[in-house]
Design an enzyme around this catalytic site. Structure first.
Site, PDB file in Angstrom:
ATOM      1  N   ASP A 185       9.770  53.828  32.111  1.00  0.00           N
ATOM      2  CA  ASP A 185      10.128  52.901  31.032  1.00  0.00           C
ATOM      3  C   ASP A 185      11.597  52.487  31.075  1.00  0.00           C
ATOM      4  O   ASP A 185      12.078  51.790  30.185  1.00  0.00           O
ATOM      5  CB  ASP A 185       9.795  53.512  29.668  1.00  0.00           C
ATOM      6  CG  ASP A 185      10.599  54.770  29.372  1.00  0.00           C
ATOM      7  OD1 ASP A 185      11.326  55.235  30.283  1.00  0.00           O
ATOM      8  OD2 ASP A 185      10.513  55.278  28.241  1.00  0.00           O
ATOM      9  N   GLY A 186      12.332  52.935  32.109  1.00  0.00           N
ATOM     10  CA  GLY A 186      13.728  52.550  32.261  1.00  0.00           C
ATOM     11  C   GLY A 186      14.729  53.568  31.751  1.00  0.00           C
ATOM     12  O   GLY A 186      15.935  53.415  31.974  1.00  0.00           O
ATOM     13  N   GLY A 221      32.476  32.607  42.027  1.00  0.00           N
ATOM     14  CA  GLY A 221      33.259  32.026  43.118  1.00  0.00           C
ATOM     15  C   GLY A 221      33.717  30.606  42.872  1.00  0.00           C
ATOM     16  O   GLY A 221      34.510  30.064  43.641  1.00  0.00           O
ATOM     17  N   HIS A 236      40.870  43.641  33.736  1.00  0.00           N
ATOM     18  CA  HIS A 236      40.973  42.184  33.608  1.00  0.00           C
ATOM     19  C   HIS A 236      42.136  41.794  32.705  1.00  0.00           C
ATOM     20  O   HIS A 236      42.813  40.790  32.950  1.00  0.00           O
ATOM     21  CB  HIS A 236      39.659  41.631  33.055  1.00  0.00           C
ATOM     22  CG  HIS A 236      39.629  40.144  32.941  1.00  0.00           C
ATOM     23  ND1 HIS A 236      39.717  39.303  34.037  1.00  0.00           N
ATOM     24  CD2 HIS A 236      39.533  39.326  31.856  1.00  0.00           C
ATOM     25  CE1 HIS A 236      39.671  38.049  33.637  1.00  0.00           C
ATOM     26  NE2 HIS A 236      39.569  38.037  32.317  1.00  0.00           N
ATOM     27  N   LYS A 242      44.150  24.787  35.150  1.00  0.00           N
ATOM     28  CA  LYS A 242      42.877  24.090  34.918  1.00  0.00           C
ATOM     29  C   LYS A 242      42.873  23.474  33.527  1.00  0.00           C
ATOM     30  O   LYS A 242      43.132  24.168  32.546  1.00  0.00           O
ATOM     31  CB  LYS A 242      41.695  25.055  35.054  1.00  0.00           C
ATOM     32  CG  LYS A 242      41.508  25.634  36.435  1.00  0.00           C
ATOM     33  CD  LYS A 242      40.312  26.555  36.478  1.00  0.00           C
ATOM     34  CE  LYS A 242      40.541  27.791  35.621  1.00  0.00           C
ATOM     35  NZ  LYS A 242      39.433  28.758  35.696  1.00  0.00           N
ATOM     36  N   THR A 289      35.717  29.191  40.613  1.00  0.00           N
ATOM     37  CA  THR A 289      37.147  28.980  40.364  1.00  0.00           C
ATOM     38  C   THR A 289      37.942  28.996  41.661  1.00  0.00           C
ATOM     39  O   THR A 289      38.787  28.123  41.903  1.00  0.00           O
ATOM     40  CB  THR A 289      37.688  30.060  39.406  1.00  0.00           C
ATOM     41  OG1 THR A 289      37.061  29.909  38.132  1.00  0.00           O
ATOM     42  CG2 THR A 289      39.194  29.937  39.235  1.00  0.00           C
ATOM     43  N   ASP A 323      33.553  36.246  40.341  1.00  0.00           N
ATOM     44  CA  ASP A 323      32.177  36.371  39.865  1.00  0.00           C
ATOM     45  C   ASP A 323      31.292  35.356  40.589  1.00  0.00           C
ATOM     46  O   ASP A 323      30.671  35.651  41.597  1.00  0.00           O
ATOM     47  CB  ASP A 323      32.132  36.187  38.358  1.00  0.00           C
ATOM     48  CG  ASP A 323      30.789  36.566  37.756  1.00  0.00           C
ATOM     49  OD1 ASP A 323      29.831  36.787  38.520  1.00  0.00           O
ATOM     50  OD2 ASP A 323      30.678  36.632  36.521  1.00  0.00           O
TER      51      ASP A 323
END
Length: 310
Positions: free
Chosen positions: A34-35, A222, A127, A190, A224, A220
């Site tokens: 069931d995970g 790519g 980040h 940007k 950007t 993530d």
């Protein structure tokens, strides 16, 4: 000191163990039909200083829950101190409210890790640096900048090199690498003039005739980096490469990079290569195992971690 590995990045865990000349603690991690996740530690860890190695990368929720359960198992096994070694800290991009009635998920995850019983956290290139302050336990945020610098010196002539931040928010990171290489920096700004209009890439700095290296903490999809490379080349750059700490590389980012005008994308092994992705020689991987291994050794011996970056 004992090292225990989750299932998120077993190759990196083995490399860290090799660096420290220490075995990985025997354990059993199983997913039920069931995970649900089950963890059993097969060695005595009572009174031990334990480092649990687990990135919270894709699938982020599974690997996060696995980390929490591993920490709980160590607490209940009477480990003396538990350090969560999280090379890639998932949910880091959700570090602030982006609108009304939205969460700050990075803070929630930090609370969960501390509440589960971790005594400290060791991670790489968060980040946003302020995420360190989300934790109510000691947190060391390592920088992969010197790993990148050494590789750049091996593969590139540094005389005509320009370090480029792909957005305004990454300027401090780009400046740190540029300082090590005695290079100049440029910035990709940007902007979207109005809703429904494509983003405009404004380049701040002189790039004509320069060999450019885009430097960021994460790739993530790519998009950007690929778009930034196009903008730099259109402004006269000779070539563009990219160095990124965390190669999340979702949505067939490797295929996107392969078709792009980037010379190469260099990432670290903080995140495993995505399954069913398009293999490409344009993506190259460096290891942060020596960096993490040395930090673990210093923590275990109560030595300074910050001196790694002096």
């Amino acid at each position: 000191m004992k090292l225990m590995s989750g299932t998120a990045n077993p190759d990196l865990s083995r490399s860290i163990a090799d660096y420290l000349d220490a075995p990985l603690t025997a354990s059993h991690i199983e997913r039920f039909a069931d995970g649900e996740i089950f963890v059993r530690i097969d060695e005595n860890v009572r009174g031990e200083d334990v480092f649990i190695l687990q990135s919270t990368s894709r699938p982020a929720n599974d690997h996060l829950m696995e980390l929490l359960i591993c920490i709980d198992a160590l607490v209940r096994a009477s480990a003396r101190r538990i350090t969560a070694v999280i090379p890639y800290f998932g949910y880091a991009r959700q570090d602030r409210k982006t609108g009304g009635r939205t969460p700050i998920s990075a803070k929630l995850v930090a609370n969960l890790i501390a509440k589960a019983g971790a005594d400290r956290v060791l991670t790489v290139d968060l980040h946003a640096g302020q995420i360190q302050g989300f934790f109510d336990i000691p947190t060391d945020n390592l920088f992969a900048t010197k790993v990148m610098e050494a590789d750049i010196r091996r593969h590139y002539e540094t005389d005509n090199l320009l370090i480029v931040s792909p957005d305004v928010g990454g300027v401090v990171r780009a400046r740190a690498l540029a300082k090590l290489l005695d290079a100049e920096i440029a910035i990709v700004d940007k902007r979207r003039p109005k809703a429904g209009v494509a983003e405009v890439m404004n380049i701040i700095g002189e790039v004509e005739g320069r060999r450019c290296i885009l430097f960021d903490d994460m790739c993530d999809s790519g998009g950007t980096l690929v778009n930034a490379a196009d903008a730099l080349l259109e402004k006269g750059a000779i070539e563009v490469s990219a160095y990124v700490t965390h190669g999340v590389l979702s949505k067939d980012a490797q295929g996107r990079v392969d078709k792009s005008r980037l010379r190469e994308l260099v990432v670290t092994d903080s995140v495993t290569e995505p399954p069913n992705s398009t293999a490409t020689p344009k993506v190259r991987r460096l290891s942060v195992a020596p960096l993490l291994g040395e930090a673990i050794r210093r923590i275990a011996n109560d030595e300074s971690v910050s001196k790694l970056f002096d």
